[in-house]
Design an enzyme around this catalytic site. Structure first.
Site, PDB file in Angstrom:
ATOM      1  CB  VAL A  60      23.845 -76.601  37.656  1.00 31.73           C
ATOM      2  CG1 VAL A  60      23.574 -76.367  39.130  1.00 31.73           C
ATOM      3  CG2 VAL A  60      24.612 -75.446  37.031  1.00 31.73           C
ATOM      4  CG  ASN A  86      22.595 -67.808  42.910  1.00 32.93           C
ATOM      5  OD1 ASN A  86      22.441 -66.611  42.732  1.00 32.93           O
ATOM      6  ND2 ASN A  86      23.808 -68.338  43.176  1.00 32.93           N
ATOM      7  CE1 TYR A 151      24.950 -63.858  33.024  1.00 31.95           C
ATOM      8  CE2 TYR A 151      24.150 -61.661  32.475  1.00 31.95           C
ATOM      9  CZ  TYR A 151      24.362 -62.666  33.406  1.00 31.95           C
ATOM     10  OH  TYR A 151      23.974 -62.480  34.718  1.00 31.95           O
TER      11      TYR A 151
HETATM   12  P1  NDP Z   1      29.415 -65.272  41.454  1.00 32.96           P
HETATM   13  O1  NDP Z   1      30.317 -65.467  40.274  1.00 32.96           O
HETATM   14  O2  NDP Z   1      29.876 -64.419  42.579  1.00 32.96           O
HETATM   15  O3  NDP Z   1      28.952 -66.678  42.028  1.00 32.96           O
HETATM   16  C1  NDP Z   1      28.476 -67.679  41.165  1.00 32.96           C
HETATM   17  C2  NDP Z   1      28.319 -68.980  41.946  1.00 32.96           C
HETATM   18  O4  NDP Z   1      27.849 -69.988  41.025  1.00 32.96           O
HETATM   19  C3  NDP Z   1      29.645 -69.466  42.518  1.00 32.96           C
HETATM   20  O5  NDP Z   1      29.441 -69.932  43.838  1.00 32.96           O
HETATM   21  C4  NDP Z   1      30.028 -70.578  41.560  1.00 32.96           C
HETATM   22  O6  NDP Z   1      30.789 -71.619  42.150  1.00 32.96           O
HETATM   23  C5  NDP Z   1      28.656 -71.143  41.201  1.00 32.96           C
HETATM   24  N1  NDP Z   1      28.697 -71.968  39.989  1.00 32.96           N
HETATM   25  C6  NDP Z   1      29.226 -71.639  38.775  1.00 32.96           C
HETATM   26  N2  NDP Z   1      29.126 -72.671  37.931  1.00 32.96           N
HETATM   27  C7  NDP Z   1      28.516 -73.677  38.611  1.00 32.96           C
HETATM   28  C8  NDP Z   1      28.129 -75.001  38.276  1.00 32.96           C
HETATM   29  N3  NDP Z   1      28.376 -75.519  37.062  1.00 32.96           N
HETATM   30  N4  NDP Z   1      27.513 -75.756  39.214  1.00 32.96           N
HETATM   31  C9  NDP Z   1      27.280 -75.265  40.448  1.00 32.96           C
HETATM   32  N5  NDP Z   1      27.627 -74.022  40.838  1.00 32.96           N
HETATM   33  C10 NDP Z   1      28.238 -73.233  39.921  1.00 32.96           C
HETATM   34  O7  NDP Z   1      28.047 -64.689  40.818  1.00 32.96           O
HETATM   35  P2  NDP Z   1      26.879 -63.793  41.443  1.00 32.96           P
HETATM   36  O8  NDP Z   1      26.661 -64.144  42.855  1.00 32.96           O
HETATM   37  O9  NDP Z   1      27.116 -62.385  41.064  1.00 32.96           O
HETATM   38  O10 NDP Z   1      25.670 -64.297  40.531  1.00 32.96           O
HETATM   39  C11 NDP Z   1      24.673 -65.192  40.988  1.00 32.96           C
HETATM   40  C12 NDP Z   1      23.546 -65.193  39.964  1.00 32.96           C
HETATM   41  O11 NDP Z   1      23.026 -63.869  39.798  1.00 32.96           O
HETATM   42  C13 NDP Z   1      23.977 -65.657  38.574  1.00 32.96           C
HETATM   43  O12 NDP Z   1      22.950 -66.435  37.988  1.00 32.96           O
HETATM   44  C14 NDP Z   1      24.127 -64.349  37.817  1.00 32.96           C
HETATM   45  O13 NDP Z   1      23.969 -64.505  36.433  1.00 32.96           O
HETATM   46  C15 NDP Z   1      23.016 -63.524  38.433  1.00 32.96           C
HETATM   47  N6  NDP Z   1      23.176 -62.078  38.285  1.00 32.96           N
HETATM   48  C16 NDP Z   1      24.195 -61.408  38.923  1.00 32.96           C
HETATM   49  C17 NDP Z   1      24.301 -60.039  38.785  1.00 32.96           C
HETATM   50  C18 NDP Z   1      25.361 -59.251  39.483  1.00 32.96           C
HETATM   51  O14 NDP Z   1      25.392 -58.012  39.280  1.00 32.96           O
HETATM   52  N7  NDP Z   1      26.230 -59.827  40.294  1.00 32.96           N
HETATM   53  C19 NDP Z   1      23.365 -59.255  37.954  1.00 32.96           C
HETATM   54  C20 NDP Z   1      22.329 -60.062  37.346  1.00 32.96           C
HETATM   55  C21 NDP Z   1      22.254 -61.421  37.521  1.00 32.96           C
HETATM   56  P3  NDP Z   1      32.362 -71.441  42.531  1.00 32.96           P
HETATM   57  O15 NDP Z   1      32.432 -70.480  43.679  1.00 32.96           O
HETATM   58  O16 NDP Z   1      32.731 -72.836  42.912  1.00 32.96           O
HETATM   59  O17 NDP Z   1      33.006 -70.929  41.279  1.00 32.96           O
END
Ligand code: NDP
Length: 270
Positions: A60, A86, A151
């Site tokens: 992204v 996401n 962030y």
């Molecule tokens: P994770 O770190 O578990 O997963 C993040 C995902 O995003 C991974 O699959 C990762 O890919 C993918 N990703 C990262 N960079 C890119 C990129 N450049 N292009 C495409 N995909 C990418 O995070 P969460 O599931 O916890 O978080 C998901 C969302 O929720 C985020 O936006 C986060 O900020 C938000 N959030 C999460 C909270 C939490 O408590 N967990 C709280 C508040 C918000 P890969 O597996 O290949 O690294």
């Protein structure tokens, strides 16, 4: 399980794990054709079948990658009805340690990415005459943990993007909302918990911060996203919806003055 999204094609960015994977699976449970865009390429023979999740490569932060991903989704599945922005990352550093590169990377993934995804998906939603966009923001768009300056800035930006898209795209029949997760059990903050040697102590202390008495699960975010992309929320647009077990609604008290409340939560956990 049901068929609330039958005939719909959904994109979920960053759906390789964590919250994104739970969202992709939940939308597929409701019969959507789901295209996950993530850094990994995990193409499968089942791609494009209702109720199935397909994995296509997407970065992204890279406009050319976004264009190629959207073209491939259209070529394979013919339409786009739902976009879930996401993909996200966090950098945990003080303002002194944080570099301009850190700032730019966070902005590129968390804020510029959702903007560009919307930019390239919206023309297709306009062609179909409707669409829904759900961004994953954060309670850190309103409040902030220490050392999360950049962030929090990206997530507050996502909330602003949501308002702008809801207003600009409303006349095209496109809705845009944001789900603001609280503390959800994923890799993103597992590393944060593991910075402390006593994980069970951290988990207990975290549960005290939540009137729900626990942290959240990815599927609880996915259920909120499902509602927002379904027709059940057809008059909801431009909203930031917290899914956080009421954590952001409780005014923090010193532990000594909060003992009665904490003991209620401890009884609940027992
Ligand atoms: P994770 O770190 O578990 O997963 C993040 C995902 O995003 C991974 O699959 C990762 O890919 C993918 N990703 C990262 N960079 C890119 C990129 N450049 N292009 C495409 N995909 C990418 O995070 P969460 O599931 O916890 O978080 C998901 C969302 O929720 C985020 O936006 C986060 O900020 C938000 N959030 C999460 C909270 C939490 O408590 N967990 C709280 C508040 C918000 P890969 O597996 O290949 O690294």
């Amino acid at each position: 399980m049901g068929n609330r999204l039958n005939g719909k094609v959904a994109i979920v960015t960053g759906g390789n794990r964590g919250i994104g994977l739970a969202i992709a699976e939940r939308l597929a449970d409701e019969d959507a054709v789901v295209a996950v865009g993530d850094l990994l390429d995990r193409r499968s023979a089942e791609a494009g079948k209702p109720g199935k999740v397909s994995f296509l490569p997407l970065d992204v932060t890279d406009e050319a990658s976004i264009r190629a991903f959207v073209d491939e989704v259209l070529e394979r599945f013919g339409r786009i009805d739902i976009l879930v922005n996401n993909a996200g990352m966090v950098i945990h550093k003080s303002i002194d340690d944080q570099t301009a590169e850190d700032w730019d990377k966070l902005m590129a993934v968390n804020l510029r990415g959702p903007f560009l995804m919307a930019k390239y998906v919206v023309p297709e939603m306009r062609r179909v005459g409707s669409g829904t966009i759900v961004n994953i923001g954060s309670v850190e768009g309103y409040m902030v943990n220490p050392w999360h300056t950049a962030y929090a800035a990206t997530k507050a930006g996502v909330h602003g993007l949501t308002l702008g898209l809801a207003v600009d795209l409303g006349p095209d029949g496109i809705r845009c909302n944001t789900v603001c997760p609280g503390w959800i059990d994923t890799d993103l903050n597992r590393a944060y918990v593991e910075m402390h040697p006593d994980r069970s102590l951290i988990e207990r202390e975290l549960s005290y911060l939540h009137p729900a008495g626990r942290i959240g699960a990815p599927k609880e975010i996915a259920n909120a996203v499902l509602w927002l992309v379904s027709d059940e929320s057809s008059f909801v647009s431009g909203e930031m919806i917290s899914v956080d077990g009421a954590r952001t609604k409780k005014i923090p008290l010193p532990a000594v003055l909060d003992e009665e409340y904490r003991s209620k939560l401890t009884e609940k956990q027992a």
